[in-house]
Write a protein that holds these residues in place. Structure first.
Motif, mmCIF file in Angstrom:
data_model
loop_
_atom_site.group_PDB
_atom_site.id
_atom_site.type_symbol
_atom_site.label_atom_id
_atom_site.label_comp_id
_atom_site.label_asym_id
_atom_site.label_seq_id
_atom_site.Cartn_x
_atom_site.Cartn_y
_atom_site.Cartn_z
ATOM 1 N N ALA A 95 52.372 53.210 62.640
ATOM 2 C CA ALA A 95 53.539 52.321 62.631
ATOM 3 C C ALA A 95 54.060 52.104 64.052
ATOM 4 O O ALA A 95 54.416 50.981 64.432
ATOM 5 N N THR A 96 54.092 53.173 64.845
ATOM 6 C CA THR A 96 54.570 53.061 66.228
ATOM 7 C C THR A 96 53.696 52.081 67.015
ATOM 8 O O THR A 96 54.200 51.192 67.714
ATOM 9 N N HIS A 97 52.363 52.289 66.887
ATOM 10 C CA HIS A 97 51.440 51.434 67.626
ATOM 11 C C HIS A 97 51.531 49.971 67.165
ATOM 12 O O HIS A 97 51.580 49.038 67.970
ATOM 13 N N LEU A 102 53.059 44.329 67.826
ATOM 14 C CA LEU A 102 53.695 43.208 67.135
ATOM 15 C C LEU A 102 54.878 42.681 67.937
ATOM 16 O O LEU A 102 55.069 41.460 68.065
ATOM 17 N N ARG A 103 55.667 43.620 68.514
ATOM 18 C CA ARG A 103 56.853 43.234 69.273
ATOM 19 C C ARG A 103 56.450 42.375 70.475
ATOM 20 O O ARG A 103 56.991 41.294 70.693
ATOM 21 N N VAL A 234 45.406 42.656 75.683
ATOM 22 C CA VAL A 234 44.983 42.626 77.091
ATOM 23 C C VAL A 234 46.016 43.358 77.950
ATOM 24 O O VAL A 234 45.679 44.170 78.810
ATOM 25 N N ALA A 235 47.290 43.080 77.692
ATOM 26 C CA ALA A 235 48.362 43.711 78.461
ATOM 27 C C ALA A 235 48.361 45.225 78.246
ATOM 28 O O ALA A 235 48.550 45.994 79.189
ATOM 29 N N GLU A 236 48.118 45.624 77.006
ATOM 30 C CA GLU A 236 48.108 47.059 76.709
ATOM 31 C C GLU A 236 46.919 47.750 77.367
ATOM 32 O O GLU A 236 46.999 48.930 77.721
ATOM 33 N N PHE A 237 45.816 47.047 77.506
ATOM 34 C CA PHE A 237 44.661 47.611 78.201
ATOM 35 C C PHE A 237 45.013 47.939 79.650
ATOM 36 O O PHE A 237 44.476 48.862 80.247
ATOM 37 N N CYS A 238 45.903 47.121 80.251
ATOM 38 C CA CYS A 238 46.254 47.316 81.660
ATOM 39 C C CYS A 238 47.262 48.437 81.842
ATOM 40 O O CYS A 238 47.101 49.284 82.724
ATOM 41 N N ALA A 239 48.306 48.406 81.037
ATOM 42 C CA ALA A 239 49.330 49.440 81.177
ATOM 43 C C ALA A 239 50.180 49.493 79.926
ATOM 44 O O ALA A 239 50.737 48.477 79.539
ATOM 45 N N ALA A 240 50.229 50.630 79.264
ATOM 46 C CA ALA A 240 51.063 50.768 78.076
ATOM 47 C C ALA A 240 51.182 52.232 77.706
ATOM 48 O O ALA A 240 50.379 53.066 78.136
ATOM 49 N N GLU A 241 52.200 52.539 76.916
ATOM 50 C CA GLU A 241 52.376 53.886 76.409
ATOM 51 C C GLU A 241 52.161 53.904 74.905
ATOM 52 O O GLU A 241 52.079 54.958 74.284
ATOM 53 N N ALA A 242 52.116 52.725 74.319
ATOM 54 C CA ALA A 242 51.910 52.607 72.875
ATOM 55 C C ALA A 242 51.316 51.243 72.582
ATOM 56 O O ALA A 242 51.254 50.386 73.459
ATOM 57 N N VAL A 244 48.432 49.068 69.617
ATOM 58 C CA VAL A 244 47.115 49.222 69.007
ATOM 59 C C VAL A 244 46.029 49.099 70.074
ATOM 60 O O VAL A 244 45.039 49.825 70.044
ATOM 61 N N GLY A 245 46.221 48.202 71.056
ATOM 62 C CA GLY A 245 45.254 48.054 72.139
ATOM 63 C C GLY A 245 45.155 49.327 72.961
ATOM 64 O O GLY A 245 44.065 49.796 73.287
ATOM 65 N N TYR A 246 46.315 49.888 73.254
ATOM 66 C CA TYR A 246 46.385 51.157 73.976
ATOM 67 C C TYR A 246 45.669 52.244 73.191
ATOM 68 O O TYR A 246 44.882 53.020 73.734
#
Lengths: 294, 258
Positions: A95-97, A102-103, A234-242, A244-246
């Motif tokens: 759910a967190t991911h 989604l956000r 794509v954005a999560e691949f670059c930098a994220a803490e949570a 689905v991509g991350y």
């Protein structure tokens, strides 16, 4: 979609023995074959059943093939192994991911609409803007977003902001182009009518051009909403803490391939659900703009 | 002094400058339309008939000569003119009634009770009673064009411009629509300029026929129709109509062969 075809083939297959039954004594197997044909025909009328069967068939084939040839899970995990990870990860982590992705996807998509439609209107009204902005838009569109993404992350720093900007960049071009096309595709007679009435220019926009652009805008929204999910990942691949991509990236780096595939499944479902939501919104708010099904 | 004619063209010309060069659409066109007269403009396609209408409506300024409405030169779009287009071009999202009241809503932003009553009258007059709540999509081509006519009449214009309004309809619907139109004008007379490329339609409906030649459009001749206004399906059988129609046909074809 595919269901009418199944219906057609099953009915034509059953047509022969049914007719034969009337003219001379039926062979013993016919009642069973007729029943089967009738069942198939009825099944063909259940919406989505054909799609469901195709999917189930593919998954079953996948499972059997992986087990039969003992494919290592880092090459191709079995569907059962992928589904198994859902239990291991736990729904609250999922759910967190999902919420994070989604956000970003929805905020980027929303921002994209807020920029694209007024921009298209402005470009329609002011010829000079159209001539100066259009090349700029093409340049932005021609630059691979995947390549700018790390730069944007560096410039905008931590938080959702860079991810939303990346999503907006990837989604807004089709929207601007489609809206501009739609605004220009208005019947010229209605524009003449508007001019002959000496109506104020903004009403030509709100009462004629924008409504006529609605089918064009929705075609673009359907493209953009799936692009939004891509942008967020794509954005999560670059930098994220949570996100689905991350989650997929982390799972892959830990060689937990079934988990990564699980993430992929979630993304596909998310894209599909968002796409269907756009279609639903169009059907509810602008039923007249749907293509005529005749 | 006699009152000025409703519409007067005086040696009017129209030249478009396209990228490929100058295109002369109309040359030296002179004619008049009297108050409450029904003038049919007949000519081959591409003879600038629609350009003529757009100049009367003030959507296009003549490049030479002048266009006058009620003795005054046309300088810009005129609101006292109703236009019926070749295609109905209705708003697909609006009901029939909303389409009829559209000119008012578009001009002022709101529709009064009087406008709605007027729309109801017009729907009755055009044979669309009970269809007010339907969407254009649910109507036949002929009925959609009736909505287009009702829309053009909402503001009760003195002059009605019709640009091949029935050319997209089948032959039978076309005749019925024509006679219905004449019936409407019997109660509320209008000055009508009716563009057509059908000789029969011109002979059946008009008081006078303006025959034009093509590229550039010029006035070939004007012919008065020797019939009263009381016309119906039986008028079709009258010799005078057939004679006139074949005469008009000769004029058009003869010119093309030459």
């Amino acid at each position: 979609m595919t269901s009418p075809r199944i219906c057609a083939t099953s009915s034509s297959a059953s047509g022969q023995p049914e007719m034969a039954q009337e003219s001379w004594p039926a062979p013993a197997v016919t009642p069973f074959r007729d029943a089967l044909a009738a069942a198939l025909r009825r099944a063909g009328q259940i919406p989505g059943l054909a799609t469901l069967l195709t999917l189930a068939g593919t998954v079953a084939f996948w499972e059997v093939a992986v087990r039969l040839f003992a494919v290592p899970s880092y090459l191709l995990p079995a569907p059962s192994a992928i589904l198994g990870t859902f239990g291991v990860i736990g729904w609250d982590r999922w759910a967190t991911h999902i919420a994070a992705t989604l956000r970003v996807a929805l905020m980027g998509f929303g921002l994209s609409i807020l920029i694209a439609i007024p921009l298209a209107v402005l470009m329609m009204r002011v010829q000079i803007l159209s001539r100066t902005l259009y090349p700029l838009l093409v340049v932005i569109q021609s630059t691979p977003v995947v390549a700018i993404a790390p730069i944007i992350i560096v410039v905008l720093g931590a938080g959702d902001a860079p991810r939303i900007v990346i999503t907006t960049l990837i989604t807004f071009f089709p929207l601007v182009v489609a809206t501009a096309t739609g605004l220009a595709a208005t019947p010229p007679e209605l524009i003449e009518l508007s001019r002959s009435l000496r109506a104020p220019g903004f009403r030509e926009m709100t009462q004629i051009r924008l409504p006529f652009a609605v089918p064009y805008i929705f075609s673009a929204l359907k493209i953009s909403i799936t692009l939004a999910v891509i942008g967020a990942v794509v954005a999560e691949f670059c930098a994220a803490e949570a996100g689905v991509g991350y989650f997929i990236q982390v799972s892959t780096s830990l060689f937990k391939l079934p988990q990564a595939w699980g993430g992929l499944l979630v993304l596909a479902a998310m894209s599909l659900a968002l796409f269907q939501t756009v279609i639903l919104v169009q059907r509810l708010l602008f039923p007249w703009s749907l293509p005529k099904s005749r | 002094m006699a009152p000025p004619p409703a519409i007067r063209f005086d040696r009017t010309g129209q030249v478009f400058s396209a990228r490929s060069g100058r295109v002369e659409a109309l040359r030296d066109v002179s004619f008049e339309v009297a108050q409450h007269e029904f003038l049919a403009v007949l000519g081959p396609s591409g003879c600038g008939k629609s350009t003529l209408l757009r100049m009367i409506a003030g959507l296009l300024a003549p490049t030479s000569g002048s266009v006058e409405v009620y003795g005054r030169p046309v300088t810009g779009p005129r609101e006292d003119i109703g236009i019926v287009f070749q295609k109905p071009t209705l708003l697909p999202w609006a009901t029939v009634e909303e389409n009829v009241t559209f000119p008012r809503r578009h001009k002022t932003g709101r529709v009064s009770r009087a406008d709605r009553t007027r729309a109801q009258e017009l729907l009755e007059m055009t044979g669309l009673e009970g269809f007010g709540k339907r969407l254009p999509d649910e109507l036949s081509g002929g009925m959609q064009q009736r909505v287009g006519i009702a829309r053009a009449l909402l503001m009760d214009p003195e002059i009605l411009l019709m640009d091949e309004p029935f050319s997209a309809l089948d032959a039978l619907t076309r005749e019925v629509m024509g006679f219905d139109l004449l019936k409407m004008f019997a109660d509320r007379p209008k000055t009508v300029v009716f563009i057509t490329h059908s000789v029969t339609e011109a002979a059946l409906l008009a008081d006078r026929v303006l025959v034009m030649t093509g590229r550039p459009g010029t006035v070939q001749t004007e012919i008065a129709v020797p019939l009263g206004r009381d016309r119906g399906p039986e008028t079709l059988k009258e010799l005078a109509v057939n004679d006139l129609a074949s005469h008009l046909r000769d004029l058009l074809i003869g010119k093309r062969a030459a």
